[in-house]
Design a protein around this motif. Sequence first.
Motif, mmCIF file in Angstrom:
data_model
loop_
_atom_site.group_PDB
_atom_site.id
_atom_site.type_symbol
_atom_site.label_atom_id
_atom_site.label_comp_id
_atom_site.label_asym_id
_atom_site.label_seq_id
_atom_site.Cartn_x
_atom_site.Cartn_y
_atom_site.Cartn_z
ATOM 1 N N ASP A 193 0.825 -1.214 0.000
ATOM 2 C CA ASP A 193 0.000 0.000 0.000
ATOM 3 C C ASP A 193 0.858 1.262 0.000
ATOM 4 O OD1 ASP A 193 -2.246 -1.577 0.023
ATOM 5 O OD2 ASP A 193 -2.697 -1.264 2.159
ATOM 6 N N SER B 230 2.149 1.823 -3.420
ATOM 7 C CA SER B 230 1.098 2.405 -4.262
ATOM 8 C C SER B 230 0.897 3.887 -3.952
ATOM 9 C CB SER B 230 -0.221 1.654 -4.044
ATOM 10 O OG SER B 230 -0.104 0.339 -4.509
ATOM 11 N N THR B 231 1.059 4.250 -2.698
ATOM 12 C CA THR B 231 0.938 5.651 -2.313
ATOM 13 C C THR B 231 2.024 6.492 -2.971
ATOM 14 O OG1 THR B 231 -0.060 5.047 -0.204
ATOM 15 C CG2 THR B 231 0.896 7.251 -0.354
#
Length: 122
Positions: free
Chosen positions: A94, A97-98
């Motif tokens: 995550d 992806s950020t």
Amino acid sequence: MRNQPKYNFFKNTSYALNGLKDLIQTETSFKIELILTLILLPVIIFIDTTLVYKILMFMSLTGMLIAEAINSAIERVVDLVTLEHHHMAGRAKDVGSTVVFLSIFVFVITWGLILLNIFTNY
């Protein structure tokens, strides 16, 4: 002391090019961003604006590619460590992806403000 081979510019360059080739072959998001980059590079060259703005446009555009490469590296390392779902593995992915999301945000804001400035001053 680390057990590491002596630095070799040509060997290290070949490793980098192998990584780029792998990204192009396996990562759809990287391919899309690379195509976008290749389309927008001529815009940077031919647009009538200052060198500083052109540099900012180039950096925000290539920043997306860099972020996507980092994200892919994170995802591959996590997948190498565990194929089972693990909370920390998901968090690592995550965060990767950020990084991509933020780079796209910077690109859109940078290009939007510069183009707005160019077209509203004429």
